[in-house]
Design an enzyme around this catalytic site. Structure first.
Site, PDB file in Angstrom:
ATOM      1  N   SER A  57     -80.236 -65.287  56.434  1.00 38.68           N
ATOM      2  CA  SER A  57     -81.400 -66.463  56.252  1.00 38.68           C
ATOM      3  C   SER A  57     -82.152 -66.048  55.305  1.00 38.68           C
ATOM      4  O   SER A  57     -82.183 -65.062  54.619  1.00 38.68           O
ATOM      5  CB  SER A  57     -81.961 -66.370  57.990  1.00 38.68           C
ATOM      6  OG  SER A  57     -82.764 -65.277  57.759  1.00 38.68           O
ATOM      7  N   ASP A  94     -77.931 -68.686  55.374  1.00 40.12           N
ATOM      8  CA  ASP A  94     -77.956 -69.459  56.652  1.00 40.12           C
ATOM      9  C   ASP A  94     -79.248 -70.114  56.819  1.00 40.12           C
ATOM     10  O   ASP A  94     -80.483 -69.942  56.434  1.00 40.12           O
ATOM     11  CB  ASP A  94     -78.223 -68.432  57.783  1.00 40.12           C
ATOM     12  CG  ASP A  94     -77.894 -68.809  59.078  1.00 40.12           C
ATOM     13  OD1 ASP A  94     -77.033 -69.813  59.406  1.00 40.12           O
ATOM     14  OD2 ASP A  94     -78.199 -67.978  60.033  1.00 40.12           O
ATOM     15  N   HIS A 190     -80.054 -71.581  69.489  1.00 39.51           N
ATOM     16  CA  HIS A 190     -80.466 -70.477  68.918  1.00 39.51           C
ATOM     17  C   HIS A 190     -81.084 -69.552  69.800  1.00 39.51           C
ATOM     18  O   HIS A 190     -81.896 -69.975  70.763  1.00 39.51           O
ATOM     19  CB  HIS A 190     -81.208 -70.716  67.620  1.00 39.51           C
ATOM     20  CG  HIS A 190     -80.583 -71.110  66.479  1.00 39.51           C
ATOM     21  ND1 HIS A 190     -80.702 -72.560  66.024  1.00 39.51           N
ATOM     22  CD2 HIS A 190     -79.629 -70.581  65.793  1.00 39.51           C
ATOM     23  CE1 HIS A 190     -79.759 -72.596  65.118  1.00 39.51           C
ATOM     24  NE2 HIS A 190     -79.310 -71.725  64.792  1.00 39.51           N
ATOM     25  N   SER A 229     -74.049 -67.222  70.328  1.00 41.41           N
ATOM     26  CA  SER A 229     -73.875 -65.948  70.993  1.00 41.41           C
ATOM     27  C   SER A 229     -73.702 -66.126  72.596  1.00 41.41           C
ATOM     28  O   SER A 229     -74.226 -67.285  73.041  1.00 41.41           O
ATOM     29  CB  SER A 229     -75.340 -65.315  70.783  1.00 41.41           C
ATOM     30  OG  SER A 229     -75.386 -64.637  69.661  1.00 41.41           O
TER      31      SER A 229
HETATM   32  O1  G3H Z   1     -80.291 -69.294  63.212  1.00 43.69           O
HETATM   33  C1  G3H Z   1     -81.022 -68.359  62.692  1.00 43.69           C
HETATM   34  C2  G3H Z   1     -80.793 -66.927  62.439  1.00 43.69           C
HETATM   35  O2  G3H Z   1     -80.619 -66.532  63.847  1.00 43.69           O
HETATM   36  C3  G3H Z   1     -81.651 -66.266  61.627  1.00 43.69           C
HETATM   37  O3  G3H Z   1     -82.623 -65.861  62.258  1.00 43.69           O
HETATM   38  O4  G3H Z   1     -84.726 -66.466  60.610  1.00 43.69           O
HETATM   39  O5  G3H Z   1     -84.753 -64.617  62.198  1.00 43.69           O
HETATM   40  O6  G3H Z   1     -83.456 -64.425  60.296  1.00 43.69           O
HETATM   41  P1  G3H Z   1     -83.891 -65.498  61.352  1.00 43.69           P
HETATM   42  P1  13P Z   2     -77.218 -67.254  68.088  1.00 43.87           P
HETATM   43  O1  13P Z   2     -78.725 -66.917  68.054  1.00 43.87           O
HETATM   44  O2  13P Z   2     -76.818 -67.942  69.038  1.00 43.87           O
HETATM   45  O3  13P Z   2     -76.700 -66.001  67.624  1.00 43.87           O
HETATM   46  O4  13P Z   2     -77.001 -68.130  66.689  1.00 43.87           O
HETATM   47  C1  13P Z   2     -77.252 -67.657  65.535  1.00 43.87           C
HETATM   48  C2  13P Z   2     -77.001 -68.659  64.362  1.00 43.87           C
HETATM   49  O5  13P Z   2     -76.634 -69.822  64.470  1.00 43.87           O
HETATM   50  C3  13P Z   2     -77.257 -68.404  63.107  1.00 43.87           C
HETATM   51  O6  13P Z   2     -77.297 -69.575  62.254  1.00 43.87           O
HETATM   52 ZN    ZN Z   3     -78.200 -71.293  63.049  1.00 44.76          ZN
END
Ligand code: G3H
Ligand code: 13P
Ligand code: ZN
Length: 324
Positions: A57, A94, A190, A229
């Site tokens: 991300s 991402d 998420h 997940s």
């Molecule tokens: O969809 C988001 C991902 O799980 C990334 O999360 O912004 O905490 O790295 P993050």
């Molecule tokens: P989860 O939180 O279900 O693992 O999804 C991750 C995701 O979509 C990252 O872009």
């Molecule tokens: Zn995502």
């Protein structure tokens, strides 16, 4: 410093998605934020001979540092060659939210980017996505767009409610933007708390009817599932047993993901399960060995647990094992 992804040993998503679609499996996209997660993803995928999308991300990229990231990834690919079979590896942004971020990633070695304009009105989403596609395609980089909004917290994008993807919009979106894959909203979200269930209640089914209608409208087009997940019960139990507090954490049932992987879904995103696996292992060490203070002694077992989880997902959920 600029990097071209092919010089780092990476590939874009084109052949990976084509093979996944033809053979009824999904390519795993695992998020990482640090060296141990990167090592675990690469080792787990080499050992299960799976293609893989290394997913970062914007905030994870900043956490690592944009200058360090390409070198880490290049090193990880060299490690992969040393320890086993070379596997196809994609480096993917991402939930990119601006052109500037997407372009900067493309200029520093990413082979695929997501531009997430799903929270904008349709025409704005098209405009933003198209701009990234033009820049990316002139450099042979793949682009993922999104239609429909997932509930939960996305990186820099927060949404309390979910709006399912409208199947009648997908042809126009794909045609106008030229994206290479499309993330859709069919009931995933998420994080580790995907549903609020009453005692004994099962999670509701994903909207496979919408997925099927989308497949009918854009046959053979690669679909992406975010928020996928399963929130593995053994890790939640271990976290709670060793001092954590994750009441009511619940994810997408495995069987539904297997079904999705057999369909037009070519990419399945997993972040939370990796976080849970590492946290569970670290909590256990801290509880059992309160005097331990060498990071290798708790990050090492956390990395081992993540390798185990990744091999399990590739073999038993996504069907990507043995496809590299
Ligand atoms: O969809 C988001 C991902 O799980 C990334 O999360 O912004 O905490 O790295 P993050
Ligand atoms: P989860 O939180 O279900 O693992 O999804 C991750 C995701 O979509 C990252 O872009
Ligand atoms: Zn995502």
């Amino acid at each position: 410093m600029t990097f071209k992804y092919s010089d780092l040993g990476l590939v874009n998503t084109k052949n990976l998605f084509q093979r996944a679609a033809e053979n009824g499996y999904a390519v795993p996209a695992y998020n990482f934020n640090n060296m141990e997660q990167l090592q675990a993803i690469v080792v787990g995928c080499v050992e299960s001979r799976s293609p893989v999308i290394l997913q970062v991300s914007g905030s994870a990229r900043n956490y690592i540092h944009p200058d360090l990231l390409p070198h880490m990834v290049r090193g990880a690919l060299e490690m992969a060659r040393t320890i086993g079979t070379a596997i196809p590896v994609v480096l993917h942004l991402d939930h990119g939210d601006t052109c500037e971020l997407a372009h900067s990633c493309i200029d520093t070695g990413f082979s695929s980017v997501m531009i997430d304009g799903s929270h904008h009105p349709f025409d704005e989403n098209v405009k933003l996505t198209k701009e990234v596609v033009e820049y990316a395609h002139s450099r042979d980089v793949s682009v993922e767009g999104e239609l429909g909004v997932l509930a939960g917290i996305e990186d820099q994008v927060s949404s309390e409610v979910s709006h399912y993807t409208k199947p009648e919009e997908v042809e126009k979106f794909v045609g106008r933007t030229g994206v290479d894959s499309l993330a859709i909203s069919i009931g995933t979200s998420h994080g580790a708390y995907k549903f609020k269930l009453k005692p004994g209640e099962e999670p509701p089914s994903l909207r496979f009817d919408l997925l099927e209608e989308i497949e009918r409208r854009i046959p053979g087009f690669p679909i992406v599932l975010h928020g996928a997940s399963t929130v593995m019960a053994q890790y939640v139990e271990m976290i709670n047993k060793f001092g954590g507090r994750m009441d009511d954490a619940v994810g997408i049932p495995e069987e539904q993901l297997r079904r999705a992987a057999r369909s037009a879904v070519c990419k399945i995103n997993i972040d939370s399960d990796g976080r849970l696996a590492m946290t569970a292992a670290i909590r256990r060490i801290f509880a059992e060995k309160p005097g331990e203070f060498d990071p290798r002694k708790y990050l090492g077992p956390a990395r081992d647990e993540l390798i185990k989880m990744i091999k399990y997902k590739n073999e038993h959920v996504l069907g990507s094992a043995g496809r590299a």
